[in-house]
Write a protein that holds these residues in place. Structure first.
Motif, PDB file in Angstrom:
ATOM      1  N   LEU A   1      42.748  70.008  73.849  1.00  0.00           N
ATOM      2  CA  LEU A   1      41.477  69.163  74.201  1.00  0.00           C
ATOM      3  C   LEU A   1      40.102  69.543  73.887  1.00  0.00           C
ATOM      4  CD1 LEU A   1      42.430  68.517  78.230  1.00  0.00           C
ATOM      5  CD2 LEU A   1      43.072  66.979  76.079  1.00  0.00           C
ATOM      6  N   GLY A   2      40.080  70.717  73.302  1.00  0.00           N
ATOM      7  CA  GLY A   2      39.083  71.368  72.878  1.00  0.00           C
ATOM      8  C   GLY A   2      39.133  72.908  72.975  1.00  0.00           C
ATOM      9  N   VAL A   3      37.916  73.724  72.688  1.00  0.00           N
ATOM     10  CA  VAL A   3      38.044  75.127  72.795  1.00  0.00           C
ATOM     11  C   VAL A   3      37.045  75.725  73.393  1.00  0.00           C
ATOM     12  CG1 VAL A   3      38.909  75.099  70.235  1.00  0.00           C
ATOM     13  CG2 VAL A   3      36.627  75.311  70.663  1.00  0.00           C
ATOM     14  N   ILE A   4      37.228  77.055  73.768  1.00  0.00           N
ATOM     15  CA  ILE A   4      36.157  77.964  74.507  1.00  0.00           C
ATOM     16  C   ILE A   4      35.757  79.112  73.540  1.00  0.00           C
ATOM     17  CG2 ILE A   4      35.337  79.358  76.281  1.00  0.00           C
ATOM     18  CD1 ILE A   4      36.997  77.768  78.137  1.00  0.00           C
ATOM     19  N   GLN A   5      34.578  78.993  73.050  1.00  0.00           N
ATOM     20  CA  GLN A   5      34.277  80.136  71.904  1.00  0.00           C
ATOM     21  C   GLN A   5      33.203  80.856  72.532  1.00  0.00           C
ATOM     22  OE1 GLN A   5      33.142  78.565  67.994  1.00  0.00           O
ATOM     23  NE2 GLN A   5      31.537  80.358  67.948  1.00  0.00           N
ATOM     24  N   LEU A   6      33.400  82.454  72.340  1.00  0.00           N
ATOM     25  CA  LEU A   6      32.388  83.328  72.731  1.00  0.00           C
ATOM     26  C   LEU A   6      32.312  84.137  71.127  1.00  0.00           C
ATOM     27  CD1 LEU A   6      33.628  85.052  75.713  1.00  0.00           C
ATOM     28  CD2 LEU A   6      31.986  83.316  75.504  1.00  0.00           C
TER      29      LEU A   6
ATOM     30  N   LYS B   1      42.930  87.792  76.117  1.00  0.00           N
ATOM     31  CA  LYS B   1      44.159  87.410  77.145  1.00  0.00           C
ATOM     32  C   LYS B   1      43.200  86.915  78.224  1.00  0.00           C
ATOM     33  CE  LYS B   1      47.509  90.779  75.928  1.00  0.00           C
ATOM     34  NZ  LYS B   1      48.105  92.195  76.444  1.00  0.00           N
ATOM     35  N   LEU B   2      41.878  87.220  78.773  1.00  0.00           N
ATOM     36  CA  LEU B   2      41.300  86.962  79.848  1.00  0.00           C
ATOM     37  C   LEU B   2      40.800  85.410  79.332  1.00  0.00           C
ATOM     38  CD1 LEU B   2      39.946  87.120  82.633  1.00  0.00           C
ATOM     39  CD2 LEU B   2      38.070  88.310  81.584  1.00  0.00           C
ATOM     40  N   LEU B   3      40.107  85.416  78.323  1.00  0.00           N
ATOM     41  CA  LEU B   3      39.652  84.192  77.839  1.00  0.00           C
ATOM     42  C   LEU B   3      40.707  83.141  77.783  1.00  0.00           C
ATOM     43  CD1 LEU B   3      37.139  82.422  76.637  1.00  0.00           C
ATOM     44  CD2 LEU B   3      37.947  83.148  74.496  1.00  0.00           C
ATOM     45  N   LEU B   4      41.887  83.371  77.392  1.00  0.00           N
ATOM     46  CA  LEU B   4      43.050  82.478  77.462  1.00  0.00           C
ATOM     47  C   LEU B   4      43.404  81.831  78.851  1.00  0.00           C
ATOM     48  CD1 LEU B   4      45.405  84.003  74.814  1.00  0.00           C
ATOM     49  CD2 LEU B   4      44.525  81.792  74.772  1.00  0.00           C
ATOM     50  N   ALA B   5      43.215  82.816  79.748  1.00  0.00           N
ATOM     51  CA  ALA B   5      43.405  82.600  81.141  1.00  0.00           C
ATOM     52  C   ALA B   5      42.525  81.570  81.708  1.00  0.00           C
ATOM     53  CB  ALA B   5      43.501  83.821  82.112  1.00  0.00           C
ATOM     54  N   VAL B   6      41.077  81.907  81.328  1.00  0.00           N
ATOM     55  CA  VAL B   6      40.123  80.932  81.819  1.00  0.00           C
ATOM     56  C   VAL B   6      40.395  79.753  81.000  1.00  0.00           C
ATOM     57  CG1 VAL B   6      37.687  80.292  81.679  1.00  0.00           C
ATOM     58  CG2 VAL B   6      38.530  82.849  82.106  1.00  0.00           C
ATOM     59  N   ALA B   7      40.654  79.521  79.864  1.00  0.00           N
ATOM     60  CA  ALA B   7      40.961  78.298  79.078  1.00  0.00           C
ATOM     61  C   ALA B   7      42.300  77.754  79.712  1.00  0.00           C
ATOM     62  CB  ALA B   7      41.170  78.590  77.477  1.00  0.00           C
ATOM     63  N   GLY B   8      43.261  78.134  79.959  1.00  0.00           N
ATOM     64  CA  GLY B   8      44.452  77.560  80.801  1.00  0.00           C
ATOM     65  C   GLY B   8      43.782  76.828  81.971  1.00  0.00           C
ATOM     66  N   GLN B   9      43.134  77.583  82.803  1.00  0.00           N
ATOM     67  CA  GLN B   9      42.812  76.997  84.042  1.00  0.00           C
ATOM     68  C   GLN B   9      41.605  75.680  83.814  1.00  0.00           C
ATOM     69  OE1 GLN B   9      40.745  79.993  86.002  1.00  0.00           O
ATOM     70  NE2 GLN B   9      42.813  80.997  86.962  1.00  0.00           N
ATOM     71  N   SER B  10      40.825  75.857  82.674  1.00  0.00           N
ATOM     72  CA  SER B  10      40.061  74.765  82.424  1.00  0.00           C
ATOM     73  C   SER B  10      40.775  73.644  81.867  1.00  0.00           C
ATOM     74  CB  SER B  10      38.972  75.357  81.306  1.00  0.00           C
ATOM     75  OG  SER B  10      38.326  76.239  82.100  1.00  0.00           O
ATOM     76  N   ALA B  11      41.634  73.762  81.081  1.00  0.00           N
ATOM     77  CA  ALA B  11      42.357  72.671  80.518  1.00  0.00           C
ATOM     78  C   ALA B  11      43.211  71.958  81.486  1.00  0.00           C
ATOM     79  CB  ALA B  11      43.393  73.309  79.398  1.00  0.00           C
ATOM     80  N   ALA B  12      43.996  72.545  82.485  1.00  0.00           N
ATOM     81  CA  ALA B  12      44.755  71.982  83.562  1.00  0.00           C
ATOM     82  C   ALA B  12      43.454  71.055  84.418  1.00  0.00           C
ATOM     83  CB  ALA B  12      45.218  72.885  84.460  1.00  0.00           C
ATOM     84  N   ALA B  13      42.513  71.786  84.618  1.00  0.00           N
ATOM     85  CA  ALA B  13      41.608  70.969  85.336  1.00  0.00           C
ATOM     86  C   ALA B  13      40.947  69.690  84.620  1.00  0.00           C
ATOM     87  CB  ALA B  13      40.242  71.854  85.880  1.00  0.00           C
ATOM     88  N   LEU B  14      40.780  69.948  83.512  1.00  0.00           N
ATOM     89  CA  LEU B  14      40.130  68.794  82.769  1.00  0.00           C
ATOM     90  C   LEU B  14      41.293  67.709  82.352  1.00  0.00           C
ATOM     91  CD1 LEU B  14      37.955  67.743  80.955  1.00  0.00           C
ATOM     92  CD2 LEU B  14      38.976  68.920  78.914  1.00  0.00           C
ATOM     93  N   GLU B  15      42.355  68.080  82.317  1.00  0.00           N
ATOM     94  CA  GLU B  15      43.546  66.805  82.207  1.00  0.00           C
ATOM     95  C   GLU B  15      43.871  66.224  83.447  1.00  0.00           C
ATOM     96  OE1 GLU B  15      48.189  66.730  80.536  1.00  0.00           O
ATOM     97  OE2 GLU B  15      46.664  68.078  79.603  1.00  0.00           O
TER      98      GLU B  15
END
Length: 554
Positions: free
Chosen positions: A263-268, A283-297
């Protein structure tokens, strides 16, 4: 037979026999081993079989080929269980019989092992990082865990994660203390839209830019990206990197399923060459991205469901409004019996019928069919019903009324719509019926004296549909006289065009057979016809609106 097993990246979890003397590995579709990843060269490496032994050569690829973490510079022999690394893809070579693919539950373990193995590699892109990278200002694990719990709790309490994205970024700034900038970027209508832009120093947001090429690479691959030195790792994007002033960078795709497009990306990223991101950070960023993607969907699904519920509610109301246009009761004409049936293929339809009382003991009977189905047809049907009543009441003859109606429908031609109309004028004193046909099916006439069912008029008098015929067109008329026991059946094309599971039309033969299958009177004949049509398309979606109007002498 020698095989290779795909441990990580493209084709993960599968195996492939090595057949032939030369097997090219690359991105091209005609390669023997296809790795459809942008970082892989079109023809990246080649595996050769020479006197029963296998060798691998790099074909001057951009990112190199590695065997057991050593870069291939010359023709290199392959031994059983050697690991071949091409960009972010890890393959295993086996010289024994083909081995079965790993079970699904083991594939993730193999992938994790592959990552651990790759941590000793030199600085590369996409989910790898040099083991010698200097760790700067790394947050403590307890703080990372607290951030994950905080984000998960916030996301679980809202159906609008875009409101929480700024909070997510603020939380990540607390944990990733080396980060100078953070972006949350969504892809909408093939455009990259930054939803959140945060910088460590206040006031720098307006000048902050992200590399669209790196973001697009993450979106295309669906894989995370980690680089300790973007200028070195993204040589092909050097100008874009320089313009955005990026040093170390990591991106995580917002995706729920491996087979879906993010759906998009998180970039630091950092702007200081001494600040680096690590594999643990990713790995931590991937965990945050997974939670955010689920909530967004979930939020998008909720929005879609709410919109759909509102649409269904509106369509239900439109259906009720449309039914209000139709007659609420049958005409009371001494010596006559009437029957009607109406059923739209969707919530709203394009068919209509009407009974219009006229002076001198006369009755107008109208049945129209707007081309198409759904809301556009229903809106035009509303106009036809009101205009047809007006024209019939104001013109002296039925032919003049239909001609005037056609003139008023000319605007519909601009909408690429037209209307067929079967119009009848019943003189209840003389029992004479005048018929005008504007592109409609001829009515069916039953003669009790002869027992025959036939078309009420010649097809030669059928005129063009309303809004197709030019303004000023005069329509021909036909007349029939109803004797006791006779009836006239007017219908829309949804009756003969009804389709069964074999895509076969009900057809005129089906209509005549249904009518002849029992007593030939108005009600019994029409009820039998309706039942036969429904039996014909049973198990299928109704193909078109179905409307029937029948009247006859008792």
């Amino acid at each position: 037979m020698a095989v290779i097993a795909f441990l990580k990246g493209a084709n993960q979890g599968s195996t492939m026999e090595l057949q032939g003397e030369k097997i090219v590995v690359g991105r091209n579709a005609d390669c023997g081993v296809v790795l459809n990843v942008p970082a892989v060269s079109r023809e990246h490496a080649v595996i050769r079989r020479i006197q029963g032994k296998f060798y691998i050569e790099d074909m001057k690829s951009r990112n190199g080929t590695f065997v057991n973490n050593k870069e291939v510079s010359t023709r290199t022999p392959l031994k059983d269980n050697d690991r071949i690394k091409i960009c972010d893809n890890l393959l295993a070579f086996y010289d024994a019989a083909p081995r079965p693919p790993l079970p699904l539950e083991m594939q993730s373990v193999a992938a994790d092992a592959a990552v651990e193995e790759e941590e000793d590699d030199s600085s590369t892109v996409e989910a790898t990082l040099s083991g010698s990278s200097k760790q700067i200002l790394e947050a403590q694990p307890a703080e990372k865990l607290a951030m994950l719990f905080e984000i998960a709790a916030d996301l679980s309490q809202t159906l609008n994660p875009e409101e929480l994205f700024p909070k997510i970024v603020d939380s990540m700034f607390k944990v990733f203390r080396q980060a100078d900038r953070a972006f949350i970027i969504l892809e909408e209508d093939d455009k990259l839209l930054p939803k959140v832009i945060r910088t460590r120093r206040a006031g720098d947001e307006e000048a902050a830019r992200f590399s669209r090429k790196i973001v697009n690479r993450c979106l295309e691959n669906g894989q995370s990206i980690l680089s300790e030195d973007a200028n070195q790792d993204f040589g092909d994007l050097s100008q874009s990197i320089a313009d955005c002033r990026i040093r170390s960078v990591m991106l995580a795709p917002l995706m729920n399923r491996p087979d879906s497009r993010p759906l998009g990306v998180i970039q630091l990223d950092t702007q200081d060459r001494f600040k680096k991101f690590t594999q643990e950070d990713l790995k931590l960023l991937l965990a945050v991205a997974g939670q955010s993607a689920a909530a967004l969907e979930n939020a998008r699904l909720h929005t879609s469901m709410v919109a759909r519920a509102g649409l269904e509610r509106d369509l239900k109301l439109a259906h009720q409004v449309q039914l209000s246009f139709l007659p609420k009761k049958m005409p009371l004409v001494e010596g006559y019996e009437f029957f009607t049936f109406y059923e739209s293929a969707q919530e709203v339809g394009g068919d209509y019928y009407d009974f219009i009382p006229l002076p001198n003991n006369r009755l107008g009977v109208m049945l129209g069919d707007v081309a198409g189905k759904g809301v556009p047809a229903a809106l035009l049907m509303a106009k036809v019903s009101s205009d047809a009543r007006f024209c019939t009441l104001t013109e002296k003859t039925l032919g003049a009324a239909v001609s005037r109606l056609n003139d008023q429908m000319q605007e519909a031609a601009l909408l690429d719509r037209f209307v067929t109309l079967g119009a009848c004028l019943l003189d209840c004193t003389t029992h004479e019926v005048t018929i005008v046909n504007a592109g409609h099916q001829p009515p069916i006439l039953y003669r009790k004296a002869t027992g025959k069912l036939e078309e009420a008029h010649s097809r030669d008098i059928i005129g063009l549909p309303l809004a197709v015929a030019d303004e000023g067109t005069q329509y021909e008329i036909a007349t029939v006289t109803l004797e006791p026991g006779d009836f006239l059946l007017v219908f829309s094309d949804g009756v003969p065009d009804a389709k069964n599971k074999l895509d076969k039309d009900f057809g005129p033969d089906g209509m005549f057979n249904a009518l002849r299958a029992g007593p030939l009177d108005v009600r019994a004949s029409c009820e039998r016809l309706v039942s036969s049509v429904k039996q014909h398309y049973a198990g299928c979606k109704q193909h078109d609106d179905i409307t029937i109007v029948c009247f006859g002498r008792v």
